[in-house]
Structure formats: structure tokens, C-alpha cells
Design a protein around this motif. Structure first.
Motif, PDB file in Angstrom:
ATOM      1  N   ALA A 122       0.827  -1.205   0.000  1.00 51.35           N
ATOM      2  CA  ALA A 122       0.000   0.000   0.000  1.00 51.35           C
ATOM      3  C   ALA A 122       0.863   1.257   0.000  1.00 51.35           C
ATOM      4  O   ALA A 122       0.500   2.257  -0.591  1.00 51.35           O
ATOM      5  CB  ALA A 122      -0.933   0.000   1.211  1.00 51.35           C
ATOM      6  N   ARG A 123       2.006   1.210   0.646  1.00 51.01           N
ATOM      7  CA  ARG A 123       2.886   2.374   0.649  1.00 51.01           C
ATOM      8  C   ARG A 123       3.417   2.675  -0.743  1.00 51.01           C
ATOM      9  O   ARG A 123       3.745   3.799  -1.059  1.00 51.01           O
ATOM     10  CB  ARG A 123       4.071   2.132   1.596  1.00 51.01           C
ATOM     11  N   ARG A 124       3.525   1.642  -1.583  1.00 49.98           N
ATOM     12  CA  ARG A 124       4.027   1.850  -2.938  1.00 49.98           C
ATOM     13  C   ARG A 124       2.909   2.287  -3.886  1.00 49.98           C
ATOM     14  O   ARG A 124       3.164   2.671  -5.008  1.00 49.98           O
ATOM     15  CB  ARG A 124       4.667   0.563  -3.458  1.00 49.98           C
ATOM     16  N   ALA A 128      -4.612  -0.800   8.319  1.00 50.44           N
ATOM     17  CA  ALA A 128      -4.930  -2.176   7.950  1.00 50.44           C
ATOM     18  C   ALA A 128      -5.445  -2.122   6.522  1.00 50.44           C
ATOM     19  O   ALA A 128      -6.418  -1.423   6.238  1.00 50.44           O
ATOM     20  CB  ALA A 128      -5.987  -2.745   8.882  1.00 50.44           C
ATOM     21  N   CYS A 129      -4.793  -2.821   5.615  1.00 49.72           N
ATOM     22  CA  CYS A 129      -5.136  -2.754   4.193  1.00 49.72           C
ATOM     23  C   CYS A 129      -5.588  -4.109   3.683  1.00 49.72           C
ATOM     24  O   CYS A 129      -4.940  -5.122   3.935  1.00 49.72           O
ATOM     25  CB  CYS A 129      -3.929  -2.280   3.380  1.00 49.72           C
ATOM     26  N   GLY A 130      -6.684  -4.107   2.988  1.00 49.65           N
ATOM     27  CA  GLY A 130      -7.188  -5.314   2.351  1.00 49.65           C
ATOM     28  C   GLY A 130      -7.344  -5.081   0.870  1.00 49.65           C
ATOM     29  O   GLY A 130      -7.737  -3.996   0.431  1.00 49.65           O
ATOM     30  N   ARG A 131      -7.043  -6.091   0.096  1.00 47.36           N
ATOM     31  CA  ARG A 131      -7.144  -5.999  -1.355  1.00 47.36           C
ATOM     32  C   ARG A 131      -8.585  -6.207  -1.765  1.00 47.36           C
ATOM     33  O   ARG A 131      -9.234  -7.178  -1.367  1.00 47.36           O
ATOM     34  CB  ARG A 131      -6.252  -7.072  -1.983  1.00 47.36           C
ATOM     35  N   ASN A 158      -8.192   8.253  14.236  1.00 50.55           N
ATOM     36  CA  ASN A 158      -8.874   9.459  13.752  1.00 50.55           C
ATOM     37  C   ASN A 158      -8.136  10.053  12.549  1.00 50.55           C
ATOM     38  O   ASN A 158      -7.583  11.149  12.619  1.00 50.55           O
ATOM     39  CB  ASN A 158      -8.990  10.481  14.877  1.00 50.55           C
ATOM     40  N   LYS A 159      -8.116   9.305  11.475  1.00 47.84           N
ATOM     41  CA  LYS A 159      -7.490   9.712  10.214  1.00 47.84           C
ATOM     42  C   LYS A 159      -8.395   9.244   9.088  1.00 47.84           C
ATOM     43  O   LYS A 159      -9.230   8.374   9.284  1.00 47.84           O
ATOM     44  CB  LYS A 159      -6.115   9.053  10.061  1.00 47.84           C
ATOM     45  N   PRO A 160      -8.205   9.769   7.901  1.00 52.77           N
ATOM     46  CA  PRO A 160      -9.061   9.318   6.791  1.00 52.77           C
ATOM     47  C   PRO A 160      -8.739   7.888   6.354  1.00 52.77           C
ATOM     48  O   PRO A 160      -7.578   7.483   6.344  1.00 52.77           O
ATOM     49  CB  PRO A 160      -8.752  10.298   5.661  1.00 52.77           C
ATOM     50  N   ALA A 161      -9.789   7.153   6.033  1.00 56.84           N
ATOM     51  CA  ALA A 161      -9.612   5.857   5.374  1.00 56.84           C
ATOM     52  C   ALA A 161      -9.262   6.153   3.917  1.00 56.84           C
ATOM     53  O   ALA A 161      -9.668   7.171   3.367  1.00 56.84           O
ATOM     54  CB  ALA A 161     -10.877   5.028   5.469  1.00 56.84           C
ATOM     55  N   LEU A 162      -8.487   5.260   3.308  1.00 52.69           N
ATOM     56  CA  LEU A 162      -7.999   5.517   1.950  1.00 52.69           C
ATOM     57  C   LEU A 162      -8.314   4.360   1.024  1.00 52.69           C
ATOM     58  O   LEU A 162      -8.264   3.202   1.408  1.00 52.69           O
ATOM     59  CB  LEU A 162      -6.477   5.724   1.970  1.00 52.69           C
ATOM     60  N   GLU A 163      -8.607   4.698  -0.195  1.00 46.80           N
ATOM     61  CA  GLU A 163      -8.728   3.745  -1.287  1.00 46.80           C
ATOM     62  C   GLU A 163      -7.530   4.020  -2.185  1.00 46.80           C
ATOM     63  O   GLU A 163      -7.427   5.098  -2.758  1.00 46.80           O
ATOM     64  CB  GLU A 163     -10.027   4.027  -2.042  1.00 46.80           C
ATOM     65  N   LEU A 164      -6.623   3.077  -2.277  1.00 42.87           N
ATOM     66  CA  LEU A 164      -5.391   3.289  -3.038  1.00 42.87           C
ATOM     67  C   LEU A 164      -5.413   2.480  -4.328  1.00 42.87           C
ATOM     68  O   LEU A 164      -5.743   1.296  -4.326  1.00 42.87           O
ATOM     69  CB  LEU A 164      -4.173   2.896  -2.200  1.00 42.87           C
ATOM     70  N   TYR A 165      -5.020   3.134  -5.406  1.00 42.65           N
ATOM     71  CA  TYR A 165      -4.984   2.523  -6.730  1.00 42.65           C
ATOM     72  C   TYR A 165      -3.539   2.454  -7.188  1.00 42.65           C
ATOM     73  O   TYR A 165      -2.821   3.444  -7.145  1.00 42.65           O
ATOM     74  CB  TYR A 165      -5.820   3.346  -7.718  1.00 42.65           C
ATOM     75  N   GLU A 166      -3.126   1.293  -7.619  1.00 39.98           N
ATOM     76  CA  GLU A 166      -1.747   1.111  -8.043  1.00 39.98           C
ATOM     77  C   GLU A 166      -1.505   1.751  -9.403  1.00 39.98           C
ATOM     78  O   GLU A 166      -2.432   2.056 -10.144  1.00 39.98           O
ATOM     79  CB  GLU A 166      -1.410  -0.375  -8.045  1.00 39.98           C
ATOM     80  N   CYS A 170      -7.820   0.853   2.827  1.00 42.98           N
ATOM     81  CA  CYS A 170      -6.923   1.056   3.964  1.00 42.98           C
ATOM     82  C   CYS A 170      -7.635   1.807   5.083  1.00 42.98           C
ATOM     83  O   CYS A 170      -8.084   2.937   4.900  1.00 42.98           O
ATOM     84  CB  CYS A 170      -5.679   1.829   3.525  1.00 42.98           C
ATOM     85  N   VAL A 171      -7.722   1.136   6.237  1.00 38.80           N
ATOM     86  CA  VAL A 171      -8.392   1.670   7.413  1.00 38.80           C
ATOM     87  C   VAL A 171      -7.331   2.098   8.420  1.00 38.80           C
ATOM     88  O   VAL A 171      -6.471   1.287   8.786  1.00 38.80           O
ATOM     89  CB  VAL A 171      -9.308   0.605   8.041  1.00 38.80           C
ATOM     90  N   PRO A 172      -7.348   3.350   8.887  1.00 38.25           N
ATOM     91  CA  PRO A 172      -6.390   3.769   9.898  1.00 38.25           C
ATOM     92  C   PRO A 172      -6.748   3.099  11.234  1.00 38.25           C
ATOM     93  O   PRO A 172      -7.899   3.112  11.648  1.00 38.25           O
ATOM     94  CB  PRO A 172      -6.590   5.280   9.967  1.00 38.25           C
ATOM     95  N   VAL A 173      -5.751   2.492  11.881  1.00 32.51           N
ATOM     96  CA  VAL A 173      -6.001   1.756  13.114  1.00 32.51           C
ATOM     97  C   VAL A 173      -4.995   2.084  14.194  1.00 32.51           C
ATOM     98  O   VAL A 173      -3.891   2.570  13.927  1.00 32.51           O
ATOM     99  CB  VAL A 173      -5.985   0.230  12.868  1.00 32.51           C
ATOM    100  N   LYS A 174      -5.402   1.827  15.437  1.00 31.81           N
ATOM    101  CA  LYS A 174      -4.514   1.889  16.585  1.00 31.81           C
ATOM    102  C   LYS A 174      -4.927   0.748  17.512  1.00 31.81           C
ATOM    103  O   LYS A 174      -6.057   0.234  17.415  1.00 31.81           O
ATOM    104  CB  LYS A 174      -4.597   3.240  17.284  1.00 31.81           C
TER     105      LYS A 174
END
Length: 101
Positions: free
Chosen positions: A10-12, A37-40, A70-78, A95-99
Motif C-alpha cells: 500500500a505504501r508503494r 490495515a489494508c485489504g485488497r 482518527n485519520k481518513p480511510a484511503l482507497e489506493l490505486y496502483e 486502507c483503514v487507519p487503526v490503533k
């Protein structure tokens, strides 16, 4: 793929460019670091991606040992993002921001 591999992948990834943007909606947003936490996801836009988000927050997250941060959830496209013209399917990372709890 392990959770660690998913996070590295996800970082890439990057947020896909939009072909048509209304000028007043264009802007730059900084996203702070942290644990996600990122799921495909692979499927169709609309209900299918909505159901995947619902699963992440309503089913996976409560049993994961994490809570939402308390951050935005993200939809990441390669970089090689494509939508299959025959099926309408596409893939991205949800991608769900988690703690920790």
C-alpha cells in the motif's frame, strides 16, 4: 500476503489521477503516517466496493484487536490500475487507519 506485505504494498501505491476534475474541487491533502490495515479489493464500483468497506469496519475491525484511528480511510490505486471493460471489475487497496485497543 501477510499484513506486513500488504502495508508495504500500500505504501508503494498511489491515489489514481482523476481525468476530469472541477477546478474548485482540486486541492492537495497531506496524510500523516501511522498504521493502516489494508485489504485488497477486486470487484465492481458501487455496491461491491461499499460492501467491502462495510465488511472492513463492521466485521473485520471489531475482532481484529484494533480500533479506528482518527485519520481518513484511503482507497489506493496502483500505478497499473485498469478496469476490465468486459466485467467492470477493478482492484485497489482499502486502507483503514487503526490503533491498538
Amino acid at each position: 500476503m501477510t499484513d506486513t506485505q500488504s502495508l508495504h504494498a500500500a505504501r508503494r501505491a498511489y491515489i489514481a489521477p482523476i481525468n476530469r476534475v472541477v477546478d474548485h474541487m482540486t486541492g492537495v491533502q497531506n496524510f500523516g503516517g501511522g498504521r493502516y490495515a489494508c485489504g485488497r479489493f477486486t470487484g465492481k464500483p458501487g455496491n461491491e466496493v461499499h460492501e467491502a468497506w462495510t465488511h472492513m469496519f463492521a466485521e473485520w475491525l471489531p475482532q481484529s484487536g484494533y480500533q479506528p484511528d482518527n485519520k481518513p480511510a484511503l482507497e489506493l490505486y496502483e500505478e497499473d490500475f485498469v478496469m476490465d471493460p468486459k466485467t467492470g471489475n477493478f482492484s485497489c487497496w482499502l486502507c483503514v487507519p487503526v490503533k491498538t485497543l
